[in-house]
Design an enzyme around this catalytic site. Structure first.
Site, PDB file in Angstrom:
ATOM      1  N   ASP A 154       0.863  -1.179   0.000  1.00 26.28           N
ATOM      2  CA  ASP A 154       0.000   0.000   0.000  1.00 26.28           C
ATOM      3  C   ASP A 154       0.906   1.237   0.000  1.00 26.28           C
ATOM      4  O   ASP A 154       2.140   1.125  -0.158  1.00 26.28           O
ATOM      5  CB  ASP A 154      -1.000  -0.031   1.176  1.00 26.28           C
ATOM      6  CG  ASP A 154      -0.324   0.129   2.535  1.00 26.28           C
ATOM      7  OD1 ASP A 154       0.931   0.216   2.589  1.00 26.28           O
ATOM      8  OD2 ASP A 154      -1.053   0.179   3.541  1.00 26.28           O
ATOM      9  N   HIS A 155       0.294   2.409   0.201  1.00 33.07           N
ATOM     10  CA  HIS A 155       1.077   3.652   0.180  1.00 33.07           C
ATOM     11  C   HIS A 155       2.147   3.668   1.277  1.00 33.07           C
ATOM     12  O   HIS A 155       3.246   4.154   1.075  1.00 33.07           O
ATOM     13  CB  HIS A 155       0.138   4.858   0.334  1.00 33.07           C
ATOM     14  CG  HIS A 155      -0.720   4.779   1.551  1.00 33.07           C
ATOM     15  ND1 HIS A 155      -1.784   3.889   1.647  1.00 33.07           N
ATOM     16  CD2 HIS A 155      -0.680   5.422   2.749  1.00 33.07           C
ATOM     17  CE1 HIS A 155      -2.352   4.004   2.833  1.00 33.07           C
ATOM     18  NE2 HIS A 155      -1.695   4.926   3.524  1.00 33.07           N
ATOM     19  N   GLY A 190       2.789  -4.762   8.240  1.00 32.01           N
ATOM     20  CA  GLY A 190       2.789  -6.123   7.700  1.00 32.01           C
ATOM     21  C   GLY A 190       1.550  -6.897   8.101  1.00 32.01           C
ATOM     22  O   GLY A 190       1.278  -7.975   7.565  1.00 32.01           O
ATOM     23  N   ILE A 191       0.793  -6.349   9.022  1.00 34.43           N
ATOM     24  CA  ILE A 191      -0.342  -7.097   9.583  1.00 34.43           C
ATOM     25  C   ILE A 191      -1.536  -7.117   8.627  1.00 34.43           C
ATOM     26  O   ILE A 191      -2.109  -8.174   8.351  1.00 34.43           O
ATOM     27  CB  ILE A 191      -0.737  -6.513  10.954  1.00 34.43           C
ATOM     28  CG1 ILE A 191       0.403  -6.707  11.962  1.00 34.43           C
ATOM     29  CG2 ILE A 191      -2.020  -7.179  11.476  1.00 34.43           C
ATOM     30  CD1 ILE A 191       0.215  -5.953  13.271  1.00 34.43           C
ATOM     31  N   GLY A 192      -1.919  -5.967   8.131  1.00 38.77           N
ATOM     32  CA  GLY A 192      -3.103  -5.902   7.263  1.00 38.77           C
ATOM     33  C   GLY A 192      -2.942  -6.749   6.018  1.00 38.77           C
ATOM     34  O   GLY A 192      -3.860  -7.494   5.624  1.00 38.77           O
ATOM     35  N   HIS A 233       9.578 -24.416   8.795  1.00 39.93           N
ATOM     36  CA  HIS A 233       8.471 -25.115   9.453  1.00 39.93           C
ATOM     37  C   HIS A 233       7.118 -24.906   8.779  1.00 39.93           C
ATOM     38  O   HIS A 233       6.292 -25.812   8.780  1.00 39.93           O
ATOM     39  CB  HIS A 233       8.347 -24.661  10.920  1.00 39.93           C
ATOM     40  CG  HIS A 233       9.409 -25.221  11.812  1.00 39.93           C
ATOM     41  ND1 HIS A 233       9.278 -25.300  13.181  1.00 39.93           N
ATOM     42  CD2 HIS A 233      10.635 -25.745  11.525  1.00 39.93           C
ATOM     43  CE1 HIS A 233      10.366 -25.850  13.705  1.00 39.93           C
ATOM     44  NE2 HIS A 233      11.218 -26.110  12.727  1.00 39.93           N
ATOM     45  N   ARG A 241       6.406 -34.105  10.112  1.00 45.73           N
ATOM     46  CA  ARG A 241       5.514 -33.447  11.073  1.00 45.73           C
ATOM     47  C   ARG A 241       5.096 -32.053  10.592  1.00 45.73           C
ATOM     48  O   ARG A 241       3.967 -31.624  10.799  1.00 45.73           O
ATOM     49  CB  ARG A 241       6.141 -33.393  12.470  1.00 45.73           C
ATOM     50  CG  ARG A 241       7.337 -32.481  12.620  1.00 45.73           C
ATOM     51  CD  ARG A 241       7.937 -32.622  14.018  1.00 45.73           C
ATOM     52  NE  ARG A 241       8.893 -31.599  14.350  1.00 45.73           N
ATOM     53  CZ  ARG A 241      10.148 -31.538  13.885  1.00 45.73           C
ATOM     54  NH1 ARG A 241      10.572 -32.451  13.040  1.00 45.73           N
ATOM     55  NH2 ARG A 241      10.967 -30.574  14.243  1.00 45.73           N
ATOM     56  N   HIS A 242       6.001 -31.382   9.908  1.00 45.08           N
ATOM     57  CA  HIS A 242       5.652 -30.052   9.390  1.00 45.08           C
ATOM     58  C   HIS A 242       4.732 -30.174   8.173  1.00 45.08           C
ATOM     59  O   HIS A 242       3.794 -29.388   8.018  1.00 45.08           O
ATOM     60  CB  HIS A 242       6.914 -29.272   9.046  1.00 45.08           C
ATOM     61  CG  HIS A 242       7.773 -29.008  10.239  1.00 45.08           C
ATOM     62  ND1 HIS A 242       7.284 -28.460  11.405  1.00 45.08           N
ATOM     63  CD2 HIS A 242       9.090 -29.257  10.461  1.00 45.08           C
ATOM     64  CE1 HIS A 242       8.252 -28.369  12.290  1.00 45.08           C
ATOM     65  NE2 HIS A 242       9.356 -28.843  11.750  1.00 45.08           N
TER      66      HIS A 242
END
Ligand code: RB5
Length: 151
Positions: free
Chosen positions: A8-9, A68-70, A98, A133-134
Protein backbone atom coordinates in the site's frame (compact mmCIF):
# COMPACT_ATOMS: atom_id res chain seq x y z
CA UNK A 1 12.51 -17.48 -9.00
CA UNK A 2 9.46 -15.39 -9.91
CA UNK A 3 8.26 -13.09 -7.14
CA UNK A 4 4.96 -11.20 -6.96
CA UNK A 5 5.35 -8.04 -4.89
CA UNK A 6 2.91 -5.43 -3.68
CA UNK A 7 2.32 -2.75 -1.09
CA UNK A 8 0.00 0.00 0.00
CA UNK A 9 1.08 3.65 0.18
CA UNK A 10 2.76 3.09 3.57
CA UNK A 11 4.90 0.33 2.14
CA UNK A 12 5.64 1.92 -1.23
CA UNK A 13 9.14 3.29 -0.54
CA UNK A 14 10.36 0.07 1.10
CA UNK A 15 8.83 -2.01 -1.68
CA UNK A 16 10.62 0.08 -4.32
CA UNK A 17 13.93 -0.46 -2.51
CA UNK A 18 13.23 -4.21 -2.39
CA UNK A 19 12.29 -4.38 -6.08
CA UNK A 20 15.58 -2.70 -6.99
CA UNK A 21 17.63 -4.90 -4.64
CA UNK A 22 15.88 -8.14 -5.65
CA UNK A 23 16.47 -7.34 -9.32
CA UNK A 24 20.19 -6.83 -8.66
CA UNK A 25 20.21 -10.16 -6.79
CA UNK A 26 18.82 -11.90 -9.89
CA UNK A 27 15.19 -12.35 -8.88
CA UNK A 28 12.41 -11.69 -11.36
CA UNK A 29 9.85 -9.39 -9.68
CA UNK A 30 6.43 -8.27 -10.84
CA UNK A 31 5.06 -5.26 -8.98
CA UNK A 32 1.29 -5.48 -8.46
CA UNK A 33 1.08 -1.93 -7.09
CA UNK A 34 0.41 0.44 -5.54
CA UNK A 35 2.54 2.72 -7.66
CA UNK A 36 1.88 6.06 -5.95
CA UNK A 37 1.99 7.60 -2.51
CA UNK A 38 -1.75 8.35 -2.61
CA UNK A 39 -3.63 6.73 0.25
CA UNK A 40 -5.05 3.37 -0.82
CA UNK A 41 -6.44 0.14 0.61
CA UNK A 42 -3.93 -2.62 1.38
CA UNK A 43 -6.44 -5.48 0.78
CA UNK A 44 -6.50 -4.66 -2.95
CA UNK A 45 -2.78 -5.34 -3.35
CA UNK A 46 -2.56 -8.19 -0.84
CA UNK A 47 -5.35 -9.97 -2.71
CA UNK A 48 -3.65 -9.49 -6.08
CA UNK A 49 -0.32 -10.84 -4.82
CA UNK A 50 -1.99 -13.68 -2.91
CA UNK A 51 -3.95 -14.77 -5.97
CA UNK A 52 -0.84 -14.54 -8.16
CA UNK A 53 1.01 -16.91 -5.82
CA UNK A 54 -1.95 -19.24 -5.29
CA UNK A 55 -2.39 -19.56 -9.07
CA UNK A 56 1.13 -20.99 -9.33
CA UNK A 57 2.29 -18.26 -11.71
CA UNK A 58 4.65 -16.94 -9.04
CA UNK A 59 6.61 -19.09 -6.60
CA UNK A 60 6.64 -16.50 -3.84
CA UNK A 61 5.07 -13.21 -2.85
CA UNK A 62 6.27 -10.25 -0.81
CA UNK A 63 3.86 -7.70 0.65
CA UNK A 64 4.61 -4.47 2.47
CA UNK A 65 2.28 -2.25 4.49
CA UNK A 66 2.89 -0.13 7.58
CA UNK A 67 3.01 -3.07 9.97
CA UNK A 68 2.79 -6.12 7.70
CA UNK A 69 -0.34 -7.10 9.58
CA UNK A 70 -3.10 -5.90 7.26
CA UNK A 71 -1.55 -7.46 4.18
CA UNK A 72 -0.95 -10.75 6.01
CA UNK A 73 -4.52 -10.99 7.27
CA UNK A 74 -5.78 -10.37 3.74
CA UNK A 75 -3.37 -12.65 1.90
CA UNK A 76 -4.11 -15.51 4.29
CA UNK A 77 -7.76 -15.42 3.16
CA UNK A 78 -6.67 -16.62 -0.29
CA UNK A 79 -6.71 -20.44 -0.33
CA UNK A 80 -3.20 -21.79 -0.81
CA UNK A 81 -1.48 -18.76 0.67
CA UNK A 82 0.63 -19.11 3.81
CA UNK A 83 1.61 -15.54 4.62
CA UNK A 84 3.95 -14.72 7.49
CA UNK A 85 4.73 -11.37 9.07
CA UNK A 86 8.45 -11.48 9.80
CA UNK A 87 10.16 -8.72 11.73
CA UNK A 88 13.22 -10.71 12.83
CA UNK A 89 15.55 -13.09 11.02
CA UNK A 90 14.69 -16.13 13.18
CA UNK A 91 11.02 -15.83 12.24
CA UNK A 92 11.92 -15.38 8.57
CA UNK A 93 13.91 -18.63 8.62
CA UNK A 94 11.37 -20.58 10.64
CA UNK A 95 8.46 -19.43 8.48
CA UNK A 96 10.16 -21.26 5.62
CA UNK A 97 11.59 -24.29 7.43
CA UNK A 98 8.47 -25.12 9.45
CA UNK A 99 5.54 -23.35 7.77
CA UNK A 100 6.60 -23.34 4.11
CA UNK A 101 5.38 -19.74 3.97
CA UNK A 102 4.88 -18.59 0.40
CA UNK A 103 4.21 -14.90 1.12
CA UNK A 104 6.48 -12.70 3.23
CA UNK A 105 4.83 -9.68 4.89
CA UNK A 106 6.93 -6.75 6.04
CA UNK A 107 6.12 -3.62 8.03
CA UNK A 108 7.74 -0.51 6.63
CA UNK A 109 7.05 1.37 9.87
CA UNK A 110 8.69 -1.38 11.90
CA UNK A 111 11.80 -2.45 9.98
CA UNK A 112 14.40 -0.41 8.09
CA UNK A 113 15.65 -1.10 4.58
CA UNK A 114 18.71 -3.04 5.75
CA UNK A 115 16.77 -5.42 7.97
CA UNK A 116 14.07 -5.83 5.31
CA UNK A 117 16.73 -6.90 2.80
CA UNK A 118 18.17 -9.42 5.27
CA UNK A 119 14.68 -10.75 6.01
CA UNK A 120 13.88 -11.14 2.31
CA UNK A 121 17.28 -12.71 1.59
CA UNK A 122 16.95 -15.32 4.35
CA UNK A 123 13.30 -15.98 3.55
CA UNK A 124 13.96 -16.47 -0.18
CA UNK A 125 16.97 -18.74 0.32
CA UNK A 126 15.67 -20.97 3.11
CA UNK A 127 14.01 -24.20 1.94
CA UNK A 128 11.09 -25.95 3.62
CA UNK A 129 12.52 -28.62 5.91
CA UNK A 130 10.29 -31.30 4.40
CA UNK A 131 9.93 -33.01 7.77
CA UNK A 132 6.81 -35.15 7.96
CA UNK A 133 5.51 -33.45 11.07
CA UNK A 134 5.65 -30.05 9.39
CA UNK A 135 4.11 -31.43 6.18
CA UNK A 136 1.29 -32.94 8.23
CA UNK A 137 0.59 -29.59 9.90
CA UNK A 138 0.54 -27.80 6.54
CA UNK A 139 -1.91 -30.40 5.22
CA UNK A 140 -4.10 -29.61 8.24
CA UNK A 141 -3.99 -25.91 7.37
CA UNK A 142 -5.23 -26.83 3.89
CA UNK A 143 -8.02 -28.86 5.49
CA UNK A 144 -9.14 -25.78 7.41
CA UNK A 145 -9.26 -23.85 4.12
CA UNK A 146 -11.22 -26.61 2.40
CA UNK A 147 -13.74 -26.77 5.24
CA UNK A 148 -14.19 -22.97 5.15
CA UNK A 149 -14.62 -22.97 1.36
CA UNK A 150 -17.23 -25.75 1.58
CA UNK A 151 -19.42 -23.85 4.03
C1 RB5 B 1 -1.96 2.47 6.60
O1 RB5 B 1 -2.00 3.64 7.35
C2 RB5 B 1 -1.78 1.27 7.53
O2 RB5 B 1 -2.94 1.06 8.26
C3 RB5 B 1 -1.43 0.03 6.72
O3 RB5 B 1 -0.28 0.27 5.99
C4 RB5 B 1 -1.13 -1.23 7.52
O4 RB5 B 1 -0.19 -0.98 8.52
C5 RB5 B 1 -2.28 -1.98 7.99
O5 RB5 B 1 -2.15 -3.09 8.57
Amino acid sequence: MRIAIGSDHAGLALKQELVRWLGEAGYECQDFGTHSTASCDYPDFARAVGEAVASGEFERGILVCGTGIGVSITANKVPGVRAAVCLDTFSARMSREHNDANVLCLGSRVVGVGLAQDLADIWLRTPFSGDERHSRRIRKIAEVEQAACAR
